[in-house]
Design a protein around this motif. Structure first.
Motif, PDB file in Angstrom:
ATOM      1  N   GLY A 206     -14.976  72.794 -78.782  1.00 47.94           N
ATOM      2  CA  GLY A 206     -15.726  72.069 -77.760  1.00 47.94           C
ATOM      3  C   GLY A 206     -16.946  71.379 -78.330  1.00 47.94           C
ATOM      4  N   ILE A 207     -17.676  72.079 -79.212  1.00 43.74           N
ATOM      5  CA  ILE A 207     -18.859  71.477 -79.850  1.00 43.74           C
ATOM      6  C   ILE A 207     -18.447  70.271 -80.683  1.00 43.74           C
ATOM      7  N   LEU A 208     -17.389  70.419 -81.487  1.00 47.04           N
ATOM      8  CA  LEU A 208     -16.926  69.328 -82.351  1.00 47.04           C
ATOM      9  C   LEU A 208     -16.435  68.133 -81.526  1.00 47.04           C
ATOM     10  N   MET A 209     -15.705  68.408 -80.451  1.00 47.92           N
ATOM     11  CA  MET A 209     -15.230  67.315 -79.587  1.00 47.92           C
ATOM     12  C   MET A 209     -16.410  66.603 -78.927  1.00 47.92           C
ATOM     13  N   ALA A 210     -17.395  67.380 -78.457  1.00 50.94           N
ATOM     14  CA  ALA A 210     -18.562  66.767 -77.812  1.00 50.94           C
ATOM     15  C   ALA A 210     -19.304  65.852 -78.775  1.00 50.94           C
ATOM     16  N   ILE A 211     -19.420  66.299 -80.024  1.00 54.80           N
ATOM     17  CA  ILE A 211     -20.070  65.463 -81.053  1.00 54.80           C
ATOM     18  C   ILE A 211     -19.234  64.207 -81.300  1.00 54.80           C
ATOM     19  N   GLY A 212     -17.907  64.384 -81.415  1.00 54.56           N
ATOM     20  CA  GLY A 212     -17.018  63.254 -81.685  1.00 54.56           C
ATOM     21  C   GLY A 212     -16.969  62.247 -80.546  1.00 54.56           C
ATOM     22  N   PHE A 213     -17.198  62.710 -79.326  1.00 55.71           N
ATOM     23  CA  PHE A 213     -17.140  61.813 -78.159  1.00 55.71           C
ATOM     24  C   PHE A 213     -18.407  60.977 -77.995  1.00 55.71           C
ATOM     25  N   ASN A 214     -19.470  61.318 -78.706  1.00 55.67           N
ATOM     26  CA  ASN A 214     -20.733  60.586 -78.583  1.00 55.67           C
ATOM     27  C   ASN A 214     -20.523  59.099 -78.849  1.00 55.67           C
ATOM     28  N   GLY A 215     -21.088  58.267 -77.990  1.00 57.32           N
ATOM     29  CA  GLY A 215     -20.990  56.821 -78.172  1.00 57.32           C
ATOM     30  C   GLY A 215     -19.714  56.216 -77.610  1.00 57.32           C
ATOM     31  N   SER A 216     -18.846  57.042 -77.040  1.00 56.40           N
ATOM     32  CA  SER A 216     -17.593  56.539 -76.474  1.00 56.40           C
ATOM     33  C   SER A 216     -17.581  56.754 -74.961  1.00 56.40           C
ATOM     34  N   LEU A 349     -26.721  76.512 -79.431  1.00 52.29           N
ATOM     35  CA  LEU A 349     -26.114  76.923 -78.165  1.00 52.29           C
ATOM     36  C   LEU A 349     -26.121  75.784 -77.149  1.00 52.29           C
ATOM     37  N   ASN A 350     -27.149  74.966 -77.206  1.00 50.54           N
ATOM     38  CA  ASN A 350     -27.252  73.857 -76.263  1.00 50.54           C
ATOM     39  C   ASN A 350     -26.277  72.727 -76.561  1.00 50.54           C
ATOM     40  N   MET A 351     -25.479  72.902 -77.610  1.00 54.28           N
ATOM     41  CA  MET A 351     -24.425  71.931 -77.933  1.00 54.28           C
ATOM     42  C   MET A 351     -23.071  72.340 -77.338  1.00 54.28           C
ATOM     43  N   ILE A 352     -23.007  73.518 -76.705  1.00 52.40           N
ATOM     44  CA  ILE A 352     -21.742  74.002 -76.151  1.00 52.40           C
ATOM     45  C   ILE A 352     -21.479  73.347 -74.795  1.00 52.40           C
ATOM     46  N   ALA A 355     -17.663  72.799 -70.029  1.00 53.39           N
ATOM     47  CA  ALA A 355     -16.220  72.689 -69.793  1.00 53.39           C
ATOM     48  C   ALA A 355     -15.450  73.681 -70.665  1.00 53.39           C
ATOM     49  N   SER A 356     -15.931  73.933 -71.886  1.00 52.46           N
ATOM     50  CA  SER A 356     -15.280  74.919 -72.760  1.00 52.46           C
ATOM     51  C   SER A 356     -15.399  76.315 -72.168  1.00 52.46           C
ATOM     52  N   LEU A 357     -16.588  76.625 -71.691  1.00 49.65           N
ATOM     53  CA  LEU A 357     -16.810  77.945 -71.101  1.00 49.65           C
ATOM     54  C   LEU A 357     -16.053  78.081 -69.778  1.00 49.65           C
ATOM     55  N   ALA A 358     -15.893  76.970 -69.063  1.00 45.68           N
ATOM     56  CA  ALA A 358     -15.114  77.007 -67.820  1.00 45.68           C
ATOM     57  C   ALA A 358     -13.673  77.393 -68.110  1.00 45.68           C
ATOM     58  N   ALA A 359     -13.114  76.886 -69.203  1.00 48.59           N
ATOM     59  CA  ALA A 359     -11.734  77.231 -69.576  1.00 48.59           C
ATOM     60  C   ALA A 359     -11.608  78.728 -69.853  1.00 48.59           C
ATOM     61  N   ILE A 360     -12.600  79.284 -70.558  1.00 49.74           N
ATOM     62  CA  ILE A 360     -12.592  80.733 -70.852  1.00 49.74           C
ATOM     63  C   ILE A 360     -12.619  81.527 -69.556  1.00 49.74           C
ATOM     64  N   LEU A 361     -13.488  81.124 -68.626  1.00 48.51           N
ATOM     65  CA  LEU A 361     -13.623  81.862 -67.363  1.00 48.51           C
ATOM     66  C   LEU A 361     -12.406  81.675 -66.459  1.00 48.51           C
ATOM     67  N   LEU A 362     -11.743  80.541 -66.550  1.00 47.44           N
ATOM     68  CA  LEU A 362     -10.521  80.343 -65.769  1.00 47.44           C
ATOM     69  C   LEU A 362      -9.451  81.351 -66.178  1.00 47.44           C
ATOM     70  N   VAL A 363      -9.357  81.620 -67.479  1.00 46.66           N
ATOM     71  CA  VAL A 363      -8.392  82.611 -67.963  1.00 46.66           C
ATOM     72  C   VAL A 363      -8.801  84.008 -67.494  1.00 46.66           C
ATOM     73  N   VAL A 364     -10.095  84.304 -67.559  1.00 47.55           N
ATOM     74  CA  VAL A 364     -10.596  85.599 -67.075  1.00 47.55           C
ATOM     75  C   VAL A 364     -10.264  85.766 -65.587  1.00 47.55           C
ATOM     76  N   GLY A 365     -10.507  84.715 -64.805  1.00 47.02           N
ATOM     77  CA  GLY A 365     -10.218  84.763 -63.373  1.00 47.02           C
ATOM     78  C   GLY A 365      -8.747  84.980 -63.082  1.00 47.02           C
ATOM     79  N   TYR A 366      -7.887  84.302 -63.844  1.00 41.27           N
ATOM     80  CA  TYR A 366      -6.440  84.459 -63.630  1.00 41.27           C
ATOM     81  C   TYR A 366      -5.998  85.885 -63.915  1.00 41.27           C
ATOM     82  N   LYS A 367      -6.532  86.488 -64.962  1.00 48.05           N
ATOM     83  CA  LYS A 367      -6.137  87.856 -65.312  1.00 48.05           C
ATOM     84  C   LYS A 367      -6.601  88.862 -64.264  1.00 48.05           C
ATOM     85  N   LEU A 368      -7.695  88.552 -63.565  1.00 40.65           N
ATOM     86  CA  LEU A 368      -8.171  89.439 -62.504  1.00 40.65           C
ATOM     87  C   LEU A 368      -7.358  89.278 -61.218  1.00 40.65           C
TER      88      LEU A 368
END
Length: 539
Positions: A206-216, A349-352, A355-368
């Protein structure tokens, strides 16, 4: 505690990544300084874990307290005065632990606890979908139905359509794909996937994609990123901690708020302890009194250094379990990582992307909230399934404590309904001269059984004999004794021979003269049975 670091360290890292935005979001929803949420995360992870007996529970700022904190700060007029309430709440919780009040946690029905877990899973999914789409108007830690931004959980899903961020949506979709891939059996056979957890790959990607998306056209705005307060130096970092106003200890409003926080935080903790123990693969049992004392110490420390009140939190605890945590080392590691990152690497941390963390929590929510859980509860029968579903709906549409209360009411209704159905067993036989009846009372006989017992007594015909057997009864309420006493009088006119057996262990003092004369010995009761072989065989 440190024998399973190969499992606990990765789990602690995942919980840390999930916890940071939640800590900030809850602070924002509470109207408190953002750093107070980080402090609460540190205290929950380090202080509470140290004193707790929970193997997998993770503590930190709780979404369920956000509304109380928001109103409390506004009423008291200053954050440092509010901190004094947090200290008082901690003292009260510690005293509750000493008084062994933790036993309350064992009085919640299993169907309600499972409903709570499923509801939290559903809420996580519903709340994280907007963040995955790049719409972040609602604070990350807001889990209530009515949100801080004026929307509700469902209207927010419609509202997000007008604010979709293509970059955030792309990151969320790729992150979700990585997490699903990491769960596949063939991936688990690869050694590198056993060392590096999927959520870590998601965050780095997510950090790498966010950096790569800059300017686009896919560029991610700062609103869609983690936002930890950044201190310029050590002094600036230390200045983010706040001392309470000790002079406010004489303020009655401070005490009222402190008592409120203590009660709500204790209930949330006990609920989460019960739920976490159910999720624990090893089915370990957390000592609840020790947990209350640990939470009390944690809240005293949090109040003294400028943190929000803490409780054990099911979102972080379930993330810990699902990430492979084995002992409380994972919770401790998560707390240390919050401290170290806030001190040394807040900019990273402020580069995270959220949306990346939302994906992690979506999986957590599904398992619950897996569909398999709903199928399992349905197969258990309506007395289990209906309280379960009602709890899920009530929590999703209100909040945690209100939903639990509604679920408990429905569960208790089913308990009372079953009690009403089975207050006794009626045996009926006949011999040449007389009709014989025996009422075998249940273990507990209360006023709720009055109507059913009275109905059966009135069915006993004239010129018969009736034995009321309390050999299996441990408690019989005054109301029922009153019915029996009244029936004794009417039995004389109907030529019904009434006897009572095995009641010496029960309290008949209210009717000592009236009912004790009816009591016969177990031997005489056996003779009563022997009058008819069929009756004896049936009993």
């Amino acid at each position: 505690m440190f024998k399973n670091l190969k499992n606990d360290a990765p789990a602690g890292l995942v919980v840390f990544l999930v916890a940071v935005p939640l800590c900030l979001g809850i602070a924002l929803a509470s109207g408190a300084p953002l750093f107070s949420g980080i402090i609460a995360g540190m205290v929950g992870g380090i202080i509470v874990t140290t004193f707790s007996g929970s193997s997998l529970g993770v503590s930190g700022p709780a979404a369920g307290l956000a509304a109380i904190v928001l109103v409390g700060i506004q009423d008291l007029g200053a954050f440092d005065i509010f901190l004094m309430s947090v200290v008082i709440a901690g003292v009260i919780q510690f005293v509750l632990g000493i008084a062994k009040a933790g036993i309350i946690g064992y009085y919640f029905p299993s169907a309600v606890i499972k409903g709570m877990l499923a509801a939290i899973g559903v809420i996580i999914i519903l709340k994280q979908i907007p963040h995955a789409f790049g719409y972040d108007a609602d604070p990350e830690g807001d889990l209530g139905f009515i949100q801080a931004d004026g929307e509700n959980t469902f209207s927010e899903l419609l509202n997000m359509v007008n604010f979709i961020s293509p970059g955030a949506l792309t990151i969320a979709a790729i992150s979700l794909g990585i997490l699903i891939l990491w769960e596949q059996k063939f991936m688990k056979r690869i050694k590198i996937t056993q060392i590096i957890q999927g959520p870590l790959v998601v965050v780095v990607s997510g950090i790498l994609m966010a950096i790569g998306f800059n300017g686009s056209s896919l560029a991610i705005s700062s609103d869609h990123m983690v936002n930890i307060p950044v201190a310029g130096d050590v002094t600036g970092f230390i200045n983010q901690f706040t001392l309470p106003d000790f002079g406010a200890i004489t303020n009655s409003k401070v005490w009222v708020l402190g008592i409120t926080i203590a009660i709500v935080a204790s209930l949330e903790t006990l609920l989460c302890v019960e739920a976490t123990d159910k999720l624990d693969p090893q089915k370990r049992v957390t000592p609840t009194n020790r947990e209350l004392r640990a939470q009390g110490i944690g809240n005293m420390v949090a109040g003294l250094i400028g943190g929000l009140p803490v409780t054990q939190v099911i979102v972080r605890s379930s993330a810990n379990i699902q990430s492979g945590g084995k002992t409380k080392a994972s919770a401790l590691i998560h707390g240390l990582l919050i401290l170290i990152s806030a001190m040394l690497i807040p900019n990273i941390l402020n580069m995270i992307p959220l949306a990346s963390l939302a994906a992690i929590l979506l999986v957590v929510g599904y398992k619950l909230a897996k569909p398999a859980l709903f199928k399992q509860m349905f197969a258990s029968g309506y007395p289990q399934f209906i309280p379960f579903v009602v709890t899920v709906l009530a929590i999703v549409l209100t909040d945690l404590l209100k939903g639990i209360g509604i679920g408990m009411a429905v569960a208790i209704f089913y308990i009372l309904l079953n009690n009403l159905k089975n207050p006794f067993v009626m045996k009926e036989t006949h011999d040449a001269s007389k009709k014989h009846y025996r009422i075998i009372l249940a273990e507990m006989v209360t006023f709720l059984n009055k109507a059913q017992i009275l109905k059966e007594l009135n069915r006993v015909p004239n010129d018969s004999s009736l034995l009321i057997d309390a050999s299996k009864t441990t408690y019989i309420q005054h109301d029922v004794l009153e019915i029996i006493n009244d029936f004794k009088e009417s039995a004389r006119y109907k030529n019904i021979k009434l006897s009572m057996c095995c009641m010496k262990h029960l309290n008949l003092s209210s009717y000592s003269k009236s009912l004790n004369e009816l009591v016969i010995s177990p031997e005489e009761a056996s003779n009563f049975e022997a009058k008819d072989k069929t009756m004896a065989a049936a009993i």
